[in-house]
Write a protein that holds these residues in place. Sequence first.
Motif, PDB file in Angstrom:
ATOM      1  N   ILE A   1       0.855  -1.182   0.000  1.00 45.03           N
ATOM      2  CA  ILE A   1       0.000   0.000   0.000  1.00 45.03           C
ATOM      3  C   ILE A   1       0.894   1.235   0.000  1.00 45.03           C
ATOM      4  CG2 ILE A   1      -1.743   1.290   1.248  1.00 45.03           C
ATOM      5  CD1 ILE A   1      -2.683  -1.316   2.482  1.00 45.03           C
ATOM      6  N   ASP A   2       0.550   2.183  -0.805  1.00 45.57           N
ATOM      7  CA  ASP A   2       1.300   3.428  -0.886  1.00 45.57           C
ATOM      8  C   ASP A   2       0.902   4.351   0.270  1.00 45.57           C
ATOM      9  OD1 ASP A   2       1.395   6.226  -3.127  1.00 45.57           O
ATOM     10  OD2 ASP A   2       3.042   5.309  -2.045  1.00 45.57           O
ATOM     11  N   LYS A   3       1.875   5.040   0.850  1.00 46.93           N
ATOM     12  CA  LYS A   3       1.612   5.940   1.980  1.00 46.93           C
ATOM     13  C   LYS A   3       0.675   7.080   1.590  1.00 46.93           C
ATOM     14  CE  LYS A   3       5.825   5.015   4.511  1.00 46.93           C
ATOM     15  NZ  LYS A   3       7.040   5.557   5.107  1.00 46.93           N
ATOM     16  N   LEU A   4       0.708   7.493   0.339  1.00 47.02           N
ATOM     17  CA  LEU A   4      -0.189   8.570  -0.108  1.00 47.02           C
ATOM     18  C   LEU A   4      -1.644   8.134  -0.057  1.00 47.02           C
ATOM     19  CD1 LEU A   4       1.874   9.951  -3.138  1.00 47.02           C
ATOM     20  CD2 LEU A   4       1.608  10.967  -0.874  1.00 47.02           C
ATOM     21  N   ASP A   7      -2.653   8.311   3.568  1.00 46.55           N
ATOM     22  CA  ASP A   7      -2.811   9.711   3.969  1.00 46.55           C
ATOM     23  C   ASP A   7      -4.184  10.257   3.592  1.00 46.55           C
ATOM     24  OD1 ASP A   7      -0.926  10.929   5.504  1.00 46.55           O
ATOM     25  OD2 ASP A   7       0.376  11.448   3.829  1.00 46.55           O
ATOM     26  N   LYS A   8      -4.774   9.725   2.536  1.00 47.35           N
ATOM     27  CA  LYS A   8      -6.061  10.216   2.050  1.00 47.35           C
ATOM     28  C   LYS A   8      -7.257   9.653   2.821  1.00 47.35           C
ATOM     29  CE  LYS A   8      -4.457  11.011  -2.642  1.00 47.35           C
ATOM     30  NZ  LYS A   8      -4.613  10.651  -4.060  1.00 47.35           N
ATOM     31  N   LEU A   9      -7.006   8.657   3.679  1.00 44.81           N
ATOM     32  CA  LEU A   9      -8.109   8.095   4.462  1.00 44.81           C
ATOM     33  C   LEU A   9      -8.725   9.175   5.337  1.00 44.81           C
ATOM     34  CD1 LEU A   9      -6.560   4.706   5.612  1.00 44.81           C
ATOM     35  CD2 LEU A   9      -8.292   5.053   3.857  1.00 44.81           C
ATOM     36  N   VAL A  10     -10.030   9.153   5.445  1.00 42.18           N
ATOM     37  CA  VAL A  10     -10.749  10.151   6.228  1.00 42.18           C
ATOM     38  C   VAL A  10     -10.647   9.793   7.708  1.00 42.18           C
ATOM     39  CG1 VAL A  10     -13.006  11.211   6.641  1.00 42.18           C
ATOM     40  CG2 VAL A  10     -12.331  10.575   4.319  1.00 42.18           C
ATOM     41  N   ILE A  11     -10.208  10.760   8.505  1.00 45.38           N
ATOM     42  CA  ILE A  11     -10.095  10.579   9.950  1.00 45.38           C
ATOM     43  C   ILE A  11     -11.296  11.266  10.595  1.00 45.38           C
ATOM     44  CG2 ILE A  11      -8.673  11.039  11.973  1.00 45.38           C
ATOM     45  CD1 ILE A  11      -7.376   9.176   9.899  1.00 45.38           C
ATOM     46  N   VAL A  12     -12.162  10.461  11.221  1.00 46.50           N
ATOM     47  CA  VAL A  12     -13.369  11.020  11.832  1.00 46.50           C
ATOM     48  C   VAL A  12     -13.382  10.908  13.352  1.00 46.50           C
ATOM     49  CG1 VAL A  12     -14.808  10.734   9.779  1.00 46.50           C
ATOM     50  CG2 VAL A  12     -14.636   8.873  11.430  1.00 46.50           C
ATOM     51  N   ASN A  13     -12.501  10.067  13.885  1.00 46.53           N
ATOM     52  CA  ASN A  13     -12.450   9.891  15.331  1.00 46.53           C
ATOM     53  C   ASN A  13     -11.099   9.266  15.705  1.00 46.53           C
ATOM     54  OD1 ASN A  13     -12.703   7.117  14.749  1.00 46.53           O
ATOM     55  ND2 ASN A  13     -14.918   7.186  14.962  1.00 46.53           N
ATOM     56  N   PRO A  14     -10.812   9.143  16.985  1.00 42.89           N
ATOM     57  CA  PRO A  14      -9.522   8.571  17.399  1.00 42.89           C
ATOM     58  C   PRO A  14      -9.305   7.140  16.894  1.00 42.89           C
ATOM     59  CG  PRO A  14     -10.542   9.669  19.253  1.00 42.89           C
ATOM     60  CD  PRO A  14     -11.561   9.655  18.143  1.00 42.89           C
ATOM     61  N   TYR A  15     -10.382   6.378  16.765  1.00 43.02           N
ATOM     62  CA  TYR A  15     -10.269   5.000  16.286  1.00 43.02           C
ATOM     63  C   TYR A  15      -9.689   4.957  14.874  1.00 43.02           C
ATOM     64  CZ  TYR A  15     -11.904   0.732  14.017  1.00 43.02           C
ATOM     65  OH  TYR A  15     -11.983  -0.415  13.284  1.00 43.02           O
TER      66      TYR A  15
END
Length: 84
Positions: A1-4, A7-15
Amino acid sequence: IDKLVIDKLVIVNPYTQGLQQLIFAFLETDVNKTGAFYEEALLNLKHIKYYYVEDLYFYAKFLKAVDVAKYETIYQQCFYLAKK
């Protein structure tokens, strides 16, 4: 998996942030950065015990090859929580 891609994953909470950091830890080649990613993930996954123990397991597995003294501490903590 590429780090880019990660990085694009959506962060919605601490989990989700903790899981992203755990993935980064798996991909990282620098030992210092890898340890930092595992520790950050621990902070974000602490409220979900299953993922917290799982992160402790992978962190202990990483430390076994890098820092045996710290490994023993993390291993004991992981073992205690897994039994509990």
